[in-house]
Design a protein around this motif. Structure first.
Motif, short mmCIF file in Angstrom:
data_model
loop_
_atom_site.label_atom_id
_atom_site.label_comp_id
_atom_site.label_asym_id
_atom_site.label_seq_id
_atom_site.Cartn_x
_atom_site.Cartn_y
_atom_site.Cartn_z
N VAL A 192 12.95 27.25 29.89
CA VAL A 192 13.61 28.01 30.94
C VAL A 192 13.27 29.48 30.75
O VAL A 192 13.41 30.03 29.64
CB VAL A 192 15.13 27.80 30.91
CG1 VAL A 192 15.82 28.64 31.97
CG2 VAL A 192 15.46 26.33 31.10
N GLY A 193 12.83 30.13 31.81
CA GLY A 193 12.45 31.53 31.74
C GLY A 193 13.62 32.47 31.77
O GLY A 193 14.78 32.07 31.92
N ARG A 194 13.32 33.75 31.67
CA ARG A 194 14.36 34.78 31.67
C ARG A 194 15.20 34.74 32.95
O ARG A 194 16.39 35.06 32.94
CB ARG A 194 13.72 36.16 31.52
CG ARG A 194 14.70 37.30 31.33
CD ARG A 194 13.98 38.63 31.30
NE ARG A 194 13.08 38.73 30.16
CZ ARG A 194 13.45 39.17 28.96
NH1 ARG A 194 14.70 39.53 28.76
NH2 ARG A 194 12.56 39.25 27.98
N ASP A 195 14.56 34.33 34.07
CA ASP A 195 15.27 34.29 35.35
C ASP A 195 16.06 33.00 35.55
O ASP A 195 16.66 32.81 36.61
CB ASP A 195 14.28 34.47 36.50
CG ASP A 195 13.23 33.36 36.56
OD1 ASP A 195 13.22 32.48 35.66
OD2 ASP A 195 12.41 33.39 37.49
N GLY A 196 16.06 32.10 34.57
CA GLY A 196 16.82 30.86 34.67
C GLY A 196 16.07 29.71 35.29
O GLY A 196 16.60 28.60 35.37
N ALA A 197 14.83 29.93 35.74
CA ALA A 197 14.03 28.87 36.35
C ALA A 197 13.31 28.07 35.27
O ALA A 197 12.91 28.61 34.23
CB ALA A 197 13.02 29.45 37.33
N VAL A 198 13.13 26.77 35.52
CA VAL A 198 12.38 25.92 34.61
C VAL A 198 10.89 26.24 34.77
O VAL A 198 10.33 26.08 35.85
CB VAL A 198 12.65 24.43 34.88
CG1 VAL A 198 11.79 23.55 33.99
CG2 VAL A 198 14.13 24.11 34.69
N THR A 199 10.26 26.69 33.70
CA THR A 199 8.85 27.06 33.76
C THR A 199 7.93 25.95 33.26
O THR A 199 6.78 25.85 33.68
CB THR A 199 8.57 28.33 32.93
OG1 THR A 199 8.94 28.07 31.56
CG2 THR A 199 9.39 29.49 33.46
N HIS A 200 8.43 25.12 32.34
CA HIS A 200 7.65 24.02 31.81
C HIS A 200 8.57 22.83 31.58
O HIS A 200 9.73 23.00 31.19
CB HIS A 200 6.97 24.38 30.48
CG HIS A 200 6.02 25.54 30.57
ND1 HIS A 200 6.44 26.86 30.54
CD2 HIS A 200 4.67 25.57 30.69
CE1 HIS A 200 5.40 27.65 30.63
NE2 HIS A 200 4.31 26.91 30.72
N GLY A 201 8.04 21.66 31.82
CA GLY A 201 8.81 20.44 31.58
C GLY A 201 7.92 19.34 31.07
O GLY A 201 6.88 19.06 31.68
N GLY A 202 8.31 18.70 29.98
CA GLY A 202 7.53 17.61 29.42
C GLY A 202 7.88 16.28 30.05
O GLY A 202 8.67 16.20 30.99
#
Length: 373
Positions: A192-202
């Motif tokens: 999860v990035g600084r903005d709260g969005a999921v940036t990577h998911g396995g």
């Protein structure tokens, strides 16, 4: 006090707490009852993992979900005058915003930056839901009519908090397990990035999040939002250990979620990695047996039953007579709602591990099943 008789409401709450309702049903019904004797504008009931006191679920009255991340930020990341961890340790497990700030709500950041401008709230009464010495959640009541919560109302909230604790504890083990596996195999990892969005998911992230009531494209479930914010609090040096919590999914299975801050070249990135994995038996058995309201001695007996010990072995290990062991088992069966040791094992594990138990897969020293990665 308000018009509805507090004693009558307390009696109804006591009956509700013993009704075996799931947490959302209990929460909504209990809040509706409480409102008749302790008026409020809006409310949030939060269940917590008693081991970490992190939120595992929320039930809201006259509140919506769109500000959940902001709420989690102020609850776990922002350093403020007090939060739920502090309320658990207040006398009686209860306090109000006006009392904590000496009437100056601008001293409390979550009011100054969030509750007052967004909702117009003028006071918050927060009380602990405890049972048998463990914290199972808390309740936050809000008013926007300019009238604070009186000392008598705080005393009443502390009193009914024990009933909320019993109901929230029972709700943890209420409800049937859904058909199917209820999630992905193996751990699911997301960043999860600084903005709260999921940036990577396995692999398996979508399945795990769906089973927890969220998704990678929309809002994450509140327990994960809290974990992420708590991880950032840890990174800032305001928590002594990495946040983790045990969660029961919508399908009735148990998972463990934990969060760690990621450091960039400059020492901080604001990113957080969240891992969700199937809970191992040693992680959930203490929680489940406590949720059934078992005494410490009954939990000892159950622990030995789950290891396959017979009555004689249990008696020798715990220095009890065989008759006493049988009495404990009768009490355990009544509380759990089963008739045999086999049913007890399945009930404690919610059938999550039943297939592996049935084929004779034993537990290794690590606490996981033999032959399991």
């Amino acid at each position: 006090m308000p018009a509805a008789a507090p004693a009558r409401v307390r009696e109804r709450l006591a009956a509700l707490a013993s009704a075996g309702l799931d947490a959302p049903t209990f929460g909504l019904t209990a809040l509706d009852l409480l409102r008749s004797s302790l008026p409020f504008t809006a409310a949030c009931l939060a269940t917590v993992d008693p081991a970490t006191e992190l939120v595992t679920g929320v039930v809201k009255a006259d509140l919506t979900d769109e500000n959940d991340d902001l709420w989690a930020r102020h609850e776990y990341e922002v350093v403020d005058l007090y939060n739920s961890f502090d309320v658990f340790r207040r006398p009686g497990g209860v306090t109000t915003a006006l009392a904590e700030t000496d009437g100056d709500l601008s001293r409390l950041r979550r009011f100054d930056e969030f509750f007052s401008p967004v909702y117009g709230f003028g006071d918050e009464l927060r009380f602990t839901a405890a049972a048998d010495g463990a914290h199972w959640g808390f309740v936050a009541l809000f008013r926007d009519d300019g009238r604070g919560f009186s000392p008598a109302e705080q005393e009443y909230a502390a009193d009914v908090g024990r009933l909320f604790g019993r109901g929230m504890r029972a709700g943890l083990v209420a409800g049937a397990v859904a058909d199917g596996p209820g999630g992905a195999d193996g751990p699911a990892v997301l960043v999860v990035g600084r903005d709260g969005a999921v940036t990577h998911g396995g692999p398996g992230v979508a399945e795990r999040l769906a089973d927890l009531g969220g998704d990678t494209d929309g809002a994450l479930p509140f327990p994960l939002l809290g974990l992420i914010r708590a991880a950032r609090r840890y990174a800032a040096g305001h928590l002594v250990r990495l946040p983790r919590t045990r969660l029961r999914t919508r399908s009735g299975h148990w998972v463990v979620a934990h969060a760690s801050p990621l450091a960039g070249p400059d020492g901080a990135s604001g990113q957080v990695v969240v891992t969700i994995e199937e809970a191992r038996p040693p992680e959930i058995v203490p929680l489940v047996t406590a949720a059934f309201g078992l005494t410490p001695r009954e939990r000892d007996v159950v622990g030995l039953v789950l290891r396959g010990a017979d009555t004689a072995e249990i008696a020798r290990t715990l220095h009890l007579s065989a008759w006493t062991v049988q009495d404990h088992l009768k009490s355990v069966f009544a509380k759990v709602g089963v008739r045999s040791r086999r049913e007890l094992t399945a009930r404690v594990y919610f059938d999550q591990y039943a297939p592996r138990l049935q084929v004779g897969a034993g537990l290794t020293p690590s606490g996981w099943f033999a032959g399991t990665a």
